[in-house]
Structure formats: C-alpha cells, structure tokens
Design an enzyme around this catalytic site. Structure first.
Site, PDB file in Angstrom:
ATOM      1  N   GLY B  34       0.829  -1.187   0.047  1.00 16.83           N
ATOM      2  CA  GLY B  34      -0.084   0.071   0.016  1.00 16.83           C
ATOM      3  C   GLY B  34       0.708   1.160  -0.030  1.00 16.83           C
ATOM      4  N   CYS B 244     -28.538  -8.964 -16.354  1.00 15.71           N
ATOM      5  CA  CYS B 244     -27.841  -8.722 -17.426  1.00 15.71           C
ATOM      6  C   CYS B 244     -28.554  -9.022 -18.869  1.00 15.71           C
ATOM      7  CB  CYS B 244     -26.538  -9.535 -17.667  1.00 15.71           C
ATOM      8  SG  CYS B 244     -25.882  -9.157 -19.072  1.00 15.71           S
ATOM      9  N   CYS B 247     -26.572 -11.973 -20.757  1.00 15.83           N
ATOM     10  CA  CYS B 247     -26.243 -13.208 -20.267  1.00 15.83           C
ATOM     11  C   CYS B 247     -27.502 -13.707 -19.103  1.00 15.83           C
ATOM     12  CB  CYS B 247     -24.856 -13.455 -19.705  1.00 15.83           C
ATOM     13  SG  CYS B 247     -24.535 -12.646 -18.247  1.00 15.83           S
ATOM     14  N   CYS B 269     -23.585  -6.731 -18.105  1.00 21.84           N
ATOM     15  CA  CYS B 269     -22.386  -7.025 -17.493  1.00 21.84           C
ATOM     16  C   CYS B 269     -21.299  -5.896 -17.756  1.00 21.84           C
ATOM     17  CB  CYS B 269     -21.809  -8.303 -17.541  1.00 21.84           C
ATOM     18  SG  CYS B 269     -22.663  -9.668 -17.113  1.00 21.84           S
ATOM     19  N   CYS B 275     -19.090 -11.994 -19.541  1.00 20.96           N
ATOM     20  CA  CYS B 275     -20.504 -11.869 -20.001  1.00 20.96           C
ATOM     21  C   CYS B 275     -20.500 -12.971 -21.203  1.00 20.96           C
ATOM     22  CB  CYS B 275     -20.802 -10.644 -20.241  1.00 20.96           C
ATOM     23  SG  CYS B 275     -22.638 -10.353 -20.874  1.00 20.96           S
TER      24      CYS B 275
END
Ligand SMILES: [Zn+2]
Lengths: 208, 285
Positions: B34, B244, B247, B269, B275
């Site tokens: 980080g 979606c 899909c 998606c 997807c």
C-alpha cells in the site's frame, strides 16, 4: 558454449525477475531458477545465484556490497561492477548486499547493525540482502527451520535453511522492529532454489 | 527477411535500464503493501492519462510465454485496451486474450474481473490518482509526512463530515482502504463492489501511476480494510432485481444503460469477457 545457452540480459533477467517477484509476493515460497543458473559463464568469479541476481537488479543507478571469504572476492566485485555498471560500496551505504559465503558472527553483526533500513518517510531507501545459503527447503528438515507469517502468506508457511546463521534472523527482527522501515532478504542456494523474506514477514524459529 | 519484430523497438518497448528500475521499485512496493514507491516514469507512445503507469508495469513483466488481457472498465474492445494490446504485440510475441482465466497478466482500468485472480496471475491497475489523502491535503510533501506518521485524522474527519452531511459516505469508486493495518491507499477508480476482492486474495495486485510516478502493490493474503465506521459500515453497490440483458446474470457488476430509441433502462455486465463466456454456456446445453 553457444549464445542461446548463456544468460540473456533481456530474456533471462526477465525470467529471473518473475521468479523473484513470485517469491517476494509469497514469502518463503521456493522458486526454481536452476535453468537460469546453468547459463552462467563458468569463468564467473562469484556464485551463480549472485551473478543472475546482480544482472537482474543492478545498474549504474544503484550501489552494491559484495562479501566473500574466497580469495578471488576482489575479482568478483570487479566483475559485477564491470558487467552491470553498478558501483561497489561499503555495507552501510549499499542498496544491494550480496553475501556469498557465510560470514563470522562479528561480521554478520557489523553488516546488520549498519545496513540501511530507510526512514518512516522513505522506507524504500532500504537495502536488500541477497544471502547465499548451502541449501533451502520448503519443509522443516534443515538446520534452521522457520515458521513464517504475514502478508503474502495464507496462515503460515515453513521454510528451512542449511548454512544460514540464526544471527541473521535475530538481527533482522531487531532492525525490522519499526515497520515500515526495515530490510528485505533474498535467499538462494547452488541448486537453484530461491526464496524471499520481505520486512513484513514475521519469523518464528522452530527448534526440535 | 521476415519482419516478425519491429527492430525500432526494444523488446517490450522499454530499454533494459527502465525495466530494471521498475522491477526494483515493484519488489520494494510488495515489501511495503500500500505504500507508494516513487519511480522515474517514462514517456509512452500512448496519451497521458491512458494508463502509462500500468503499461510500464506490464512491459516490465511480460515475456513471450505470457498471455495478456487488457480491459477498460471491464471492456476488452475499447480503443484504449486495443491500442495497448497492439503496442505489446508489436514488441513481444506474447499472446492476447479476452478470457481472464487464460491470461497470465491482466492490465485493467477501473474494474477487477468477475472470476477471482489466481495465484499464477498478476493484475496490473492503471492509476490516475494514487494519493488517497489528496482530497484533504494538496501538497505532496505533506501527504508523505502524514503517511509517515500514520496521521490519518484528516481523511477520517472528511468521511465523518460526509456522514453528517449526506447520512452516508459519498465516495463511490476509488474508495480508500487500509493495507496491512498501516497504509491508506487508493485502489484506483474501481467500484466499491470490487474492493473486497483485494482482501486476502490469491493473486498479486500491482498499481502503476504514470503521471504521478508511483508504483504500489497489494500482495496476496494481505488484509485490506475499507475505511468505515462501526455504525456506518462499508457497503458495496447492489443490483437487486436486475439482471444482464445479454447473459441473464444477476450476480455480477452491471452497467446501467439506456436504449437510445425507446429511452428504456437496461442492464449489462461490465465485465464483457465474462459475459460472453456466460452467454456461450447458456447456449450450449
Ligand atoms: Zn452478462
């Protein structure tokens, strides 16, 4: 020897880096770099591990310190300078330290007491120590067994080493007391095993 | 002579000195999760703000054995993703793919793929603004000092003021989090939905900010805690009742879109590669 078999400064440094990256991201995980070590020229005056690490990490932007009790230690130092463009310096000033033969305890103390650990503002201005050991193992079957915990480790991980003085670990934990300052270790043996101990790794010695 | 590689380019575009510096920086970044490690970012042949930091990381990693996926907000076919893939293919023999499970390196802008990153994969983030404390402190010298002293009271106060004003924390994407109980970092503008994927993950996450010249990392199995208060816990985006259009998925991150003709709202998606795979699965009995 044909060109294809010698250590390639573009492709083999990248391959070594990917192994090193994996070992640094997963402390204690042993990566196999034996294929790369076999490409080191036979005339190389330092260990093959030091050679490939130096070729991968060093250039004129950073400095290094080389330690060896071999009589050709000076040749090794000069060869590293000449092939990488990096300059040799004292252990307390170096960005990278290559410890190629096991030093006496006094020597370990003097290296570890003075090695750079960065500052709270710039913890990256710290040294990385590449330590040549006799043997590394992912089990607890060698003389210095370690239980590792910390980032990169799912729970705990076992690493053990032959030819590594426990004084390294004692002084490492002393110098790494105030995170984020500290120094990072790379361990390697002659059979092509490489592992890393970044400063975040907590090490418990395990004695049986 | 066959022009299999353009000789005007170095292998993987960057000169070896640049790669070495990026590699040294990346190793340091992994050792200090980080923490933003400065590096000498190079000029790249793509527009600034188009992921030069991520691209430099990718080029420092990639070899002919690699398989690269590049996504822009989840989309493999965006102009930016395509031009990055073209550049990489012009100077390496690495394969490219849209299948996140086949990729060894995935470079991304603003999303983490739906399928979790494995231990043999690396996810490279393009980061526009690496400094999470910038919203409370303009000067780089001061934010460096705040990180050094772990003085994060400013950003906590900012979040508290948000709650007083809006009744919740108003930050959506690029939600700040604490790495390894030490550094607050910017996860790049991924949705909150993606942030928990960084916590205790199998894969390695590398972040490159080209303009700001910073590299940082989240290693695998590292504790990542989104900043939150006990009574105002961290929450991800929800898509209850939505699925979606292509899909049928109701458990992925969905983009809200509008039909240009009818003005009707629909969902799709955001991860287009995933997807497509789901659509294929649906059509093969
Ligand atoms: Zn879908």
């Amino acid at each position: 020897m044909t060109n294809a078999e010698t250590f390639h400064h573009v492709h083999d440094t990248r391959k070594l880096y990917r192994h090193l990256l994996d070992s640094m991201a997963r402390p204690g995980k042993i990566n196999d770099i034996s294929v790369l070590l076999h490409k080191v020229p036979e005339t190389c005056p330092c260990s093959t591990g030091t050679y490939v690490l130096a070729q991968t990490l060093l250039d004129q932007q950073v400095s290094f310190y080389y330690y060896s009790q071999e009589i050709n230690a000076d040749d090794a130092e000069h060869a590293i300078e000449w092939t990488t463009g990096s300059r040799h310096t004292a252990s307390h000033a170096a960005d990278y330290l290559f410890i190629d033969t096991p030093p006496e305890i006094d020597e370990i103390d003097s290296i570890m007491q003075s090695v750079r650990i960065g500052t709270l503002t710039e913890p990256e201005k710290s040294a990385t120590i590449a330590l040549h050991v006799r043997k590394l193992s992912g089990a607890d079957d060698l003389a210095l067994p370690m239980v590792l915990r910390g980032p990169g480790i799912n729970g705990w991980h076992i690493l053990s080493a032959d030819g590594m003085n426990s004084e390294w670990l004692r002084l490492r934990s002393e110098r790494n007391r105030e995170y984020p300052t500290g120094c990072d270790f790379i361990l390697f043996d002659d059979d092509g095993r490489i592992a890393a101990l970044p400063r975040t790794t907590r090490i418990e010695r395990r004695d049986f | 002579m066959q022009a299999h590689l353009k000789q005007t380019y170095n292998y993987a575009f960057l000169d070896e000195g640049s790669k070495k510096e990026i590699r040294r920086t990346t190793l340091k970044a992994i050792a200090i999760p980080g923490y933003q490690v400065p590096f000498a970012s190079r000029e790249m042949p793509i527009g600034r703000g188009w992921g030069t930091g991520g691209l430099q990381l990718t080029l420092s990693l990639i070899g002919d054995q690699d398989c690269l996926k590049v996504i822009d907000q989840g989309n493999d076919d965006s102009v930016n993703a395509v031009s990055i893939k073209k550049l990489v293919q012009s100077c390496t023999k690495a394969e490219v793919t849209t299948d996140s499970e086949r990729a060894t390196i995935i470079q991304t802008r603003h999303r983490i793929p739906e399928v979790p990153i494995r231990s043999d994969q690396i996810l490279v983030f393009q980061v526009p603004l690496p400094e999470p404390l910038r919203m409370v402190e303009a000067k780089e010298r001061k934010t460096k000092q705040l990180h050094a002293e772990m003085d994060y009271s400013g950003i906590w106060l900012r979040l508290y003021e948000d709650i007083v004003k809006w009744g919740k924390i108003s930050i959506g994407a690029d939600y700040p989090a604490l790495a390894h109980k030490r550094y607050i970092f910017a996860p790049s503008p991924i949705p909150r939905y993606d942030l928990p994927k960084l916590n205790h993950a199998d894969g390695l996450f590398l972040f490159g900010a080209g303009r700001e010249k910073k590299i940082y990392a989240i290693p695998p199995y590292t504790e990542i805690e989104p900043l939150a208060f006990d009574d105002y816990p961290f929450e991800v985006e929800h898509f209850e009742g939505c699925s979606c259009r292509l899909c049928g998925s109701s458990d992925t991150f969905l983009d809200e879109l509008f039909d240009e003709k009818t003005g009707q709202k629909f969902y799709q998606c955001s991860d287009t590669g995933n997807c497509r795979k789901r659509q294929e699965k649906r059509h093969t009995p």
